[in-house]
Design an enzyme around this catalytic site. Structure first.
Site, short mmCIF file in Angstrom:
data_model
loop_
_atom_site.label_atom_id
_atom_site.label_comp_id
_atom_site.label_asym_id
_atom_site.label_seq_id
_atom_site.Cartn_x
_atom_site.Cartn_y
_atom_site.Cartn_z
N ASP A 28 0.88 -1.17 0.00
CA ASP A 28 0.00 0.00 0.00
C ASP A 28 0.92 1.22 0.00
OD1 ASP A 28 -1.74 2.06 0.54
OD2 ASP A 28 -2.89 0.93 2.03
N ILE A 29 1.12 1.81 -1.17
CA ILE A 29 2.13 2.87 -1.34
C ILE A 29 1.42 4.22 -1.35
CG2 ILE A 29 2.16 2.51 -3.85
CD1 ILE A 29 5.15 3.32 -3.75
N GLU A 30 1.65 5.00 -0.29
CA GLU A 30 0.95 6.27 -0.11
C GLU A 30 1.89 7.36 0.39
OE1 GLU A 30 -3.02 6.22 1.62
OE2 GLU A 30 -2.83 4.08 1.98
N ASN A 31 1.38 8.57 0.43
CA ASN A 31 2.01 9.72 1.06
C ASN A 31 3.30 10.13 0.34
OD1 ASN A 31 2.42 11.78 2.98
ND2 ASN A 31 1.58 10.50 4.61
#
Length: 565
Positions: free
Chosen positions: A384-387
């Protein structure tokens, strides 16, 4: 924070996204200027001012040479930007390892970028007249070539570029100009519905061959150091033609090998055969329910368990603190498996100390992923690749993709999923880059999953979710060359039940519509955040253990269990 969430950095218009990231890009550009200077030498760029009257030396997706406006001489590049093409022009240049260089160029237009593929870059948001951009960088320990680029931005109008210079010592280790011989005996050694394996006989060179470039048609598919390669991301039942060229340390390139044509296998509906209904279960808050109780009540078989973070450095742990084995997380996984189900771990998320920035190399990051895989004998993993620390970092994006590529190579049969935010019309700039780099790096990602919530969805959460999914499908098609069925079969949706952080409302009826659309288009994965919240509390607001709306207990999970792909 109560929720895994991604602050909306995109809207329905690309211009809204561009405005939102201006500060980040300018900060990045400022840090680039602080890099050390370079040793001066003749300009290494071929046809730097386009004075040949052609695009000779450059590879461009859209553009032409014009006589006005120019910065110097009588010619310049005009990049024909469209709503679907940034009109990128690239050139590969021989360089020396461990050496400082300075890339510069004069540009004119809105949102014009100059940089090194996989490395440093800079941009200008608006240049009414020619403005100089400069990108200092240092080559890697064994790097002998770089690909430089200039491009505009979607639907921002034609840009101009002129007098592009790469200043520094030329590659070649003593003036070697002799190209290797062409590789011979290229043949296909295997194929699937989405990949072709190739092998060939080694080329020879006066100083030694350092790498081989594998081409799919005229497109560079991958670069390897040995005499075999697997080209991934292909469409099922499709004919492709491949050639290979050899390169030496000086950047001299051989003629092409013999061509081999291969038709990929049928894909069983165009996809990977992987289907997963897996709502999120989080043991960190929100009165986590008994998974076996939920499974018995709903028929769900898979859960996405969140979140694997860094416990310090490149060491994975649940929430960055609970051990992989011997704790409540392992006992929960054991209970799910005892009830006939399984889990996929979610690695990353919006907040916390993540593995991507903490593991210094793709190999180290793959090693961290491998610890999680080995702890549970996993069939799939989700990143989950975020920010800004992961999703909005070119370096970390590439590190994650290369690590997942290694994981696929070391764990035959494992499925890799990457999950990221979206706009209401499809991937943002960073989402588009993620897809493009997955293709360029040969990461062989099984499922690209978007999170259509906290994205400005407003009242029409069904329509905007479908529009976002269709936007991702179109991006997968254009990037990988897939047909509709294959693109859908590599696509996932991860929604949010009830009230989102932005007060977007997804009711059970809307989620049923989304589920039915997912089934009718045979996508790969359906998830939502979260089972912890799959309980009624009408008027309860946005909280951790209920949805904030009127619903039945476990109603969203029951609906999700009806996803079959």
């Amino acid at each position: 924070m109560l929720f895994r969430r991604h602050v909306p950095r995109t809207g329905s218009r690309r211009s809204r996204f561009l405005a939102g990231v201006t500060a980040a890009f300018l900060a990045a550009a400022g840090s680039l200027i602080a890099l050390p200077g370079t040793a001066h030498a003749a300009n290494l760029v071929a046809n730097p001012g386009f004075e040949s009257g052609s695009l000779s030396g450059w590879s461009c997706s859209g553009g032409s040479v014009v006589s006005s406006p120019v910065h110097g001489g009588t010619k310049a590049l005009a990049g024909a930007v469209s709503s679907s093409d940034t009109a990128q022009c690239t050139q590969t240049v021989s360089v020396q390892p461990n050496t400082a260089y300075s890339l510069s160029g004069w540009v004119r237009g809105a949102y014009v970028y100059l940089g090194v593929t996989g490395g440093a870059s800079t941009w200008t948001p608006s240049a009414a007249s020619y403005t100089q951009l400069t990108v200092p960088f240092t080559t890697g320990a064994s790097q002998t070539s770089v690909q430089i680029y200039v491009h505009g931005w979607y639907a921002q109008g034609t840009y101009n570029a002129d007098d592009i210079s790469l200043d520094g010592p030329g590659g070649g280790g003593g003036g070697d100009t002799q190209a290797p011989t062409a590789p011979s005996g290229l043949t296909s050694t295997g194929k699937t519905s989405s990949s072709v394996s190739l092998s060939w006989n080694a080329a020879t060179d006066n100083t030694g061959v350092t790498s081989y470039d594998v081409y799919r048609g005229s497109t560079l598919a991958t670069t390897v150091t040995g005499t075999s390669a697997t080209v991934t991301g292909l469409a099922a039942s499709t004919a492709y033609t491949f050639t290979v060229k050899a390169r030496d340390a000086a950047g001299n390139t051989s003629a092409a090998s013999n061509a081999v044509s291969v038709t990929t296998s049928a894909g069983g509906g165009g996809g990977t055969g992987f289907k997963q209904a897996a709502p999120y279960l989080y043991l960190g808050w929100g009165d986590p329910p008994s998974p076996s109780t939920v499974m018995s009540a709903t028929g769900i078989k898979w859960f996405t368990m969140a979140f694997i973070l860094s416990s310090g450095g490149c060491n994975p742990a649940w929430d960055g603190s609970r051990p992989l084995t011997g704790g409540t997380d392992q006992s929960t996984i054991n209970a799910i498996r005892a009830a006939g189900g399984d889990i996929v771990p979610s690695i990353g998320g919006w907040s916390g100390n993540k593995l991507g920035p903490n593991c210094s190399t793709p190999e180290a990051l793959a090693g961290a992923y491998q610890k999680v895989i080995d702890a549970y004998g996993l069939k799939a993993i989700d990143v989950d690749i975020e920010n800004t620390d992961e999703f909005e970092s070119e370096v970390v994006q590439d590190r994650v993709l290369n690590a997942l590529k290694i994981v696929k190579q070391n764990n035959p049969g494992i499925r890799t999923i990457i999950t990221f935010g979206t706009s209401t019309t499809g991937p943002s700039y960073w989402g588009n880059r993620l897809v493009e780099r997955a293709n360029a790096l040969g990461a062989n990602i099984d499922v690209f999953t978007i999170m259509p919530f906290d994205f400005g969805g407003g009242a029409d959460m069904y329509g905007n979710t479908v529009n976002a999914a269709e936007g991702l499908k179109a991006k997968l098609k254009s990037t990988f060359g897939w047909d509709d069925a294959t693109a859908y079969a590599h696509l996932g949706i991860s929604g949010m039940n009830g009230l989102s952080d932005q007060q977007e409302t997804t009711t059970p009826a809307i989620w049923t519509q989304i589920r039915d659309w997912a089934n009718s288009h045979h996508i790969a994965r359906l998830a939502y955040w979260s089972v912890n919240r799959d309980r009624p509390c009408p008027g309860g607001g946005v909280t951790s253990n209920c949805s904030g709306i009127n619903q039945s207990t476990w109603q969203f999970t029951s609906i999700t269990a009806g996803f079959t792909g």
